[in-house]
Structure formats: C-alpha cells, structure tokens
Write a protein that holds these residues in place. Structure first.
Motif, PDB file in Angstrom:
ATOM      1  N   ASN A 108      12.074  -1.976 -17.773  1.00  0.00           N
ATOM      2  CA  ASN A 108      13.162  -2.613 -18.218  1.00  0.00           C
ATOM      3  C   ASN A 108      12.858  -3.054 -19.755  1.00  0.00           C
ATOM      4  OD1 ASN A 108      14.337  -5.805 -18.396  1.00  0.00           O
ATOM      5  ND2 ASN A 108      15.813  -3.939 -17.991  1.00  0.00           N
ATOM      6  N   SER A 109      14.186  -2.697 -20.683  1.00  0.00           N
ATOM      7  CA  SER A 109      14.101  -3.058 -22.167  1.00  0.00           C
ATOM      8  C   SER A 109      12.853  -2.393 -22.536  1.00  0.00           C
ATOM      9  CB  SER A 109      14.418  -4.782 -22.103  1.00  0.00           C
ATOM     10  OG  SER A 109      14.646  -5.045 -23.207  1.00  0.00           O
ATOM     11  N   LEU A 110      12.114  -3.553 -23.345  1.00  0.00           N
ATOM     12  CA  LEU A 110      11.007  -3.153 -24.074  1.00  0.00           C
ATOM     13  C   LEU A 110       9.975  -1.989 -23.003  1.00  0.00           C
ATOM     14  CD1 LEU A 110       9.238  -3.369 -26.775  1.00  0.00           C
ATOM     15  CD2 LEU A 110       8.083  -5.205 -25.500  1.00  0.00           C
ATOM     16  N   GLY A 111       9.821  -2.714 -21.842  1.00  0.00           N
ATOM     17  CA  GLY A 111       9.118  -1.880 -20.814  1.00  0.00           C
ATOM     18  C   GLY A 111       9.554  -0.653 -20.846  1.00  0.00           C
ATOM     19  N   GLY A 112      10.808  -0.247 -20.790  1.00  0.00           N
ATOM     20  CA  GLY A 112      11.298   1.105 -20.636  1.00  0.00           C
ATOM     21  C   GLY A 112      10.513   2.082 -22.089  1.00  0.00           C
TER      22      GLY A 112
ATOM     23  N   GLN B 135       0.883  -1.074  -0.103  1.00  0.00           N
ATOM     24  CA  GLN B 135       0.081   0.114   0.062  1.00  0.00           C
ATOM     25  C   GLN B 135       0.957   1.195  -0.126  1.00  0.00           C
ATOM     26  OE1 GLN B 135      -2.524  -0.313   3.482  1.00  0.00           O
ATOM     27  NE2 GLN B 135      -4.090  -1.537   2.487  1.00  0.00           N
ATOM     28  N   GLY B 136       0.445   2.541  -0.668  1.00  0.00           N
ATOM     29  CA  GLY B 136       1.125   3.468  -0.601  1.00  0.00           C
ATOM     30  C   GLY B 136       0.868   4.158  -1.977  1.00  0.00           C
ATOM     31  N   GLU B 137       2.146   4.956  -2.172  1.00  0.00           N
ATOM     32  CA  GLU B 137       2.341   5.510  -3.593  1.00  0.00           C
ATOM     33  C   GLU B 137       2.583   4.357  -4.541  1.00  0.00           C
ATOM     34  OE1 GLU B 137       4.800   8.935  -5.250  1.00  0.00           O
ATOM     35  OE2 GLU B 137       6.157   7.455  -4.239  1.00  0.00           O
ATOM     36  N   THR B 138       2.267   4.471  -5.739  1.00  0.00           N
ATOM     37  CA  THR B 138       2.227   3.399  -6.515  1.00  0.00           C
ATOM     38  C   THR B 138       3.452   3.369  -7.543  1.00  0.00           C
ATOM     39  OG1 THR B 138      -0.429   3.256  -6.829  1.00  0.00           O
ATOM     40  CG2 THR B 138       0.980   2.253  -8.717  1.00  0.00           C
ATOM     41  N   LEU B 139       4.053   2.007  -7.630  1.00  0.00           N
ATOM     42  CA  LEU B 139       5.205   1.874  -8.504  1.00  0.00           C
ATOM     43  C   LEU B 139       4.441   0.920  -9.594  1.00  0.00           C
ATOM     44  CD1 LEU B 139       8.113   1.058  -6.040  1.00  0.00           C
ATOM     45  CD2 LEU B 139       7.460   3.185  -6.902  1.00  0.00           C
ATOM     46  N   LEU B 140       4.616   1.322 -10.689  1.00  0.00           N
ATOM     47  CA  LEU B 140       4.017   0.602 -11.739  1.00  0.00           C
ATOM     48  C   LEU B 140       5.199   0.185 -12.774  1.00  0.00           C
ATOM     49  CD1 LEU B 140       1.583  -0.051 -13.633  1.00  0.00           C
ATOM     50  CD2 LEU B 140       1.926   1.761 -14.735  1.00  0.00           C
ATOM     51  N   LEU B 141       5.287  -1.102 -12.739  1.00  0.00           N
ATOM     52  CA  LEU B 141       6.424  -2.052 -13.014  1.00  0.00           C
ATOM     53  C   LEU B 141       6.250  -2.794 -14.542  1.00  0.00           C
ATOM     54  CD1 LEU B 141       7.395  -1.349 -10.370  1.00  0.00           C
ATOM     55  CD2 LEU B 141       8.266  -3.602 -10.182  1.00  0.00           C
ATOM     56  N   LEU B 142       7.082  -2.237 -15.413  1.00  0.00           N
ATOM     57  CA  LEU B 142       6.759  -2.913 -16.886  1.00  0.00           C
ATOM     58  C   LEU B 142       7.939  -3.980 -17.308  1.00  0.00           C
ATOM     59  CD1 LEU B 142       5.442   0.342 -18.705  1.00  0.00           C
ATOM     60  CD2 LEU B 142       4.166  -1.461 -17.437  1.00  0.00           C
ATOM     61  N   HIS B 143       7.605  -4.799 -17.772  1.00  0.00           N
ATOM     62  CA  HIS B 143       8.749  -5.829 -18.046  1.00  0.00           C
ATOM     63  C   HIS B 143       9.216  -5.830 -19.405  1.00  0.00           C
ATOM     64  CE1 HIS B 143       6.002  -8.519 -19.867  1.00  0.00           C
ATOM     65  NE2 HIS B 143       5.014  -8.614 -18.959  1.00  0.00           N
ATOM     66  N   GLY B 144       9.923  -6.603 -20.021  1.00  0.00           N
ATOM     67  CA  GLY B 144      10.678  -6.622 -21.414  1.00  0.00           C
ATOM     68  C   GLY B 144       9.797  -7.500 -22.301  1.00  0.00           C
ATOM     69  N   LEU B 145      10.304  -7.770 -23.564  1.00  0.00           N
ATOM     70  CA  LEU B 145       9.719  -8.568 -24.492  1.00  0.00           C
ATOM     71  C   LEU B 145       9.928 -10.025 -24.157  1.00  0.00           C
ATOM     72  CD1 LEU B 145       8.652  -8.889 -27.156  1.00  0.00           C
ATOM     73  CD2 LEU B 145      10.833  -8.675 -28.301  1.00  0.00           C
ATOM     74  N   PHE B 146      10.948 -10.499 -23.503  1.00  0.00           N
ATOM     75  CA  PHE B 146      11.150 -12.001 -23.154  1.00  0.00           C
ATOM     76  C   PHE B 146      11.200 -11.828 -21.604  1.00  0.00           C
ATOM     77  CE2 PHE B 146      12.710 -12.288 -27.266  1.00  0.00           C
ATOM     78  CZ  PHE B 146      12.150 -13.526 -27.704  1.00  0.00           C
TER      79      PHE B 146
ATOM     80  N   LEU C 221       6.708 -11.433 -14.970  1.00  0.00           N
ATOM     81  CA  LEU C 221       6.391 -10.686 -13.604  1.00  0.00           C
ATOM     82  C   LEU C 221       7.732 -11.014 -12.733  1.00  0.00           C
ATOM     83  CD1 LEU C 221       2.649 -11.403 -13.339  1.00  0.00           C
ATOM     84  CD2 LEU C 221       3.783  -9.614 -14.469  1.00  0.00           C
ATOM     85  N   SER C 222       8.179 -12.035 -12.662  1.00  0.00           N
ATOM     86  CA  SER C 222       9.096 -12.623 -11.460  1.00  0.00           C
ATOM     87  C   SER C 222      10.641 -11.696 -11.902  1.00  0.00           C
ATOM     88  CB  SER C 222       9.684 -13.977 -11.884  1.00  0.00           C
ATOM     89  OG  SER C 222       9.992 -14.240 -13.114  1.00  0.00           O
ATOM     90  N   ASN C 223      10.666 -11.025 -13.172  1.00  0.00           N
ATOM     91  CA  ASN C 223      11.946 -10.270 -13.217  1.00  0.00           C
ATOM     92  C   ASN C 223      11.870  -9.032 -12.156  1.00  0.00           C
ATOM     93  OD1 ASN C 223      11.831  -9.980 -16.771  1.00  0.00           O
ATOM     94  ND2 ASN C 223      12.220 -11.745 -15.280  1.00  0.00           N
ATOM     95  N   TRP C 224      10.853  -8.615 -11.589  1.00  0.00           N
ATOM     96  CA  TRP C 224      10.925  -7.512 -10.510  1.00  0.00           C
ATOM     97  C   TRP C 224      10.768  -8.117  -9.345  1.00  0.00           C
ATOM     98  CZ3 TRP C 224      12.063  -3.076 -12.241  1.00  0.00           C
ATOM     99  CH2 TRP C 224      11.985  -2.725 -13.776  1.00  0.00           C
ATOM    100  N   GLN C 225      11.060  -9.343  -8.948  1.00  0.00           N
ATOM    101  CA  GLN C 225      10.959  -9.964  -7.851  1.00  0.00           C
ATOM    102  C   GLN C 225      11.644  -9.060  -6.480  1.00  0.00           C
ATOM    103  OE1 GLN C 225       9.710 -13.522  -7.004  1.00  0.00           O
ATOM    104  NE2 GLN C 225       9.730 -13.382  -4.951  1.00  0.00           N
ATOM    105  N   GLY C 226      12.869  -8.686  -6.740  1.00  0.00           N
ATOM    106  CA  GLY C 226      13.663  -7.994  -5.847  1.00  0.00           C
ATOM    107  C   GLY C 226      12.906  -6.619  -5.322  1.00  0.00           C
ATOM    108  N   VAL C 227      12.382  -5.982  -6.498  1.00  0.00           N
ATOM    109  CA  VAL C 227      11.864  -4.840  -6.266  1.00  0.00           C
ATOM    110  C   VAL C 227      10.638  -4.934  -5.270  1.00  0.00           C
ATOM    111  CG1 VAL C 227      10.641  -2.712  -7.271  1.00  0.00           C
ATOM    112  CG2 VAL C 227      13.031  -3.740  -8.412  1.00  0.00           C
ATOM    113  N   VAL C 228       9.971  -5.731  -5.681  1.00  0.00           N
ATOM    114  CA  VAL C 228       8.528  -5.943  -4.958  1.00  0.00           C
ATOM    115  C   VAL C 228       8.815  -6.580  -3.645  1.00  0.00           C
ATOM    116  CG1 VAL C 228       6.364  -7.799  -4.769  1.00  0.00           C
ATOM    117  CG2 VAL C 228       7.313  -6.985  -7.096  1.00  0.00           C
TER     118      VAL C 228
END
Length: 260
Positions: free
Chosen positions: A90-94, A18-29, A32-39
């Motif tokens: 990240n990558s395409l997500g950027g 909860q709180g301010e939203t961090l919206l995370l976008l992954h790359g082409l390949f 969701l698990s790519n952002w595990q450490g951030v979550v």
C-alpha cells in the motif's frame, strides 16, 4: 484479533497462519495494523507476514526506496521465505514491492498494489514537518480517506508524535523525496508477475488516473476500483478488498479479468 508483534534477528513483524506466504508492506505513515482485515481473513488459509519497515529509524544515509528494498530482502532471508510469495503493498509499500519484484522476480509469485506510489503521489512527505500543529496533522490524515471518521484519534496521535521527532522527520523527508525521484514508468514493463490493482475511486493521493497508468504499463495486471474509498482500501473497505484478493488468489477457469 489482536496482532501479535514478534521479534527475530532485530526484525519486528507479524507472522500468522500457515500455507502460501502473503508478504504485506505498509506505507510511509502506515503501521502493521493497517493490514488487520487482511490478516484476520487470510491467516486461516495462508501464512501472512508483515515486516515493520524501518521508516522512522533506518540509517539516514540509506533512507530511501533502495534502502527499504534492501531491508525487505534481508528480512525475507532471515525469515527463510524461500518460496515465491504473493507481495502486497500500500502506498510507499507498493513502490517497495515493485522494486523488490524487479530485483527478485523469482521470489514474487503474484503482486497486489493499492494506492501505490511509483508514478505519482500527492502525499504528506512534501509538506511535512509542521511541528506542533495538531489540527493540520488531523486534516492531512483525514485527507487519506474518503470517510474522515476512519482517521481515528489514535491514528492522528501516532502521526502527530512522528512529526514532533526531528530524527523521524528527517527520515520521512528523505524517503518521500527518494520516492518522488524514483519514477518507475520505464521499468514496469519488465515485471512479469500477475498483478492485482485495487484502487479507491476517491483516492486523492494517488488518484484514479494513476491506477489507469499502472494498468497500462504493467503487462499482466487487472484493475478494480472501490467507490467511497480513499488511499487505503484494505482499511476503508476491508470486505470488498478481501473479496477481490480472494478472487485473485484463486482465479476461476478462463481468461484473466479485464481492466476496470
């Protein structure tokens, strides 16, 4: 912490904290698990939301940067994410994050790009598919990282399965070509959101010269390099990545950081 995938109105996503939203976008390949450490780090203080981008199953006629941005806009509306968010890509997500910020400046408080496409990318999209060649896929996935051990068998298997699906490959190629055509050099100066660039010093897909060019063209940006790190710093150097992100989210008093 195991990420819990939720579903709502046809969207699949992670939504933790909860709180301010961090919206995370992954790359082409990516996944969701790519952002595990951030979550794991930021769900204690923020609402961390990761939509599963439909890179493998969106309508072929919409398979491209514009169609993915449309998807993110639909997702944020369905999730009622009305307050300005911190958007990370990240990558395409950027690349998607950049176009999203141009279309929706009022919805982007800050932006974080890591290994982003949008200027230049030596990615897998130009050479796929190479069906049935597991060793080739393994080499290309390992190429993403400084330490090839990060390319686990599970990760390679996921990409290998994708490359053996005609339908998925068609969409990957369409999206990769769309990204290559959509150079953003002339548009970046219109992005006013403060932007943090975190780049792997050993990134071979979007090499350091690309990061420097983003820093030059984005008017309110700061750049930090992580050594012994490739194209996905949040996976390969999660602690260092999170430390830079934390500093950016809660800046110290004084002038903005200078570029690396």
């Amino acid at each position: 912490m195991e990420l819990q995938i939720k579903q709502h109105n046809g969207f699949k996503y992670v939504d933790e904290g909860q709180g301010e939203t961090l919206l995370l976008l992954h790359g082409l390949f990516g996944a969701l698990s790519n952002w595990q450490g951030v979550v794991e780090e930021f769900a204690r203080t923020h609402r961390v939301v990761i939509p599963m981008l439909p890179v493998y199953d969106m309508p072929l006629t919409r398979a491209g940067i514009s169609g993915l941005v449309d998807f993110v806009e639909d997702f944020t509306q369905a999730m009622q994410l009305t307050q300005p968010a911190v958007v990370l890509g990240n990558s395409l997500g950027g690349h998607v994050a950049l176009v999203y910020a141009l279309r929706n400046p009022q919805r982007v408080k800050q932006m974080v790009l890591t290994g982003s496409s949008g200027l230049f990318e030596d990615g897998m999209g130009g050479s796929f598919p190479r069906r049935g060649d597991y060793q080739y896929v393994q080499e290309r996935v390992a190429y993403t990282f400084y330490d090839p051990k990060v390319a686990t068998k599970e990760l390679v298997d996921e990409v290998f399965d994708v490359t053996n699906s005609n339908a998925k490959c068609l969409r990957i190629i369409a999206i990769a070509r769309s990204a290559q055509r959509h150079n953003m050099a002339k548009d970046l100066g219109r992005i006013k959101a403060p932007t943090l660039l975190i780049w792997g010093l050993n990134d071979t897909i979007t090499p350091p010269v690309v990061a420097h060019e983003f820093r030059r063209l984005l008017p309110h940006s700061e750049l930090h390099f992580l050594d012994h790190c490739g194209h996905a710093p949040m996976m390969e150097r999660p602690q260092a990545f999170n430390r830079l992100l934390q500093q950016f989210l809660v800046p110290a008093a004084g002038p903005a950081a200078t570029p690396a």
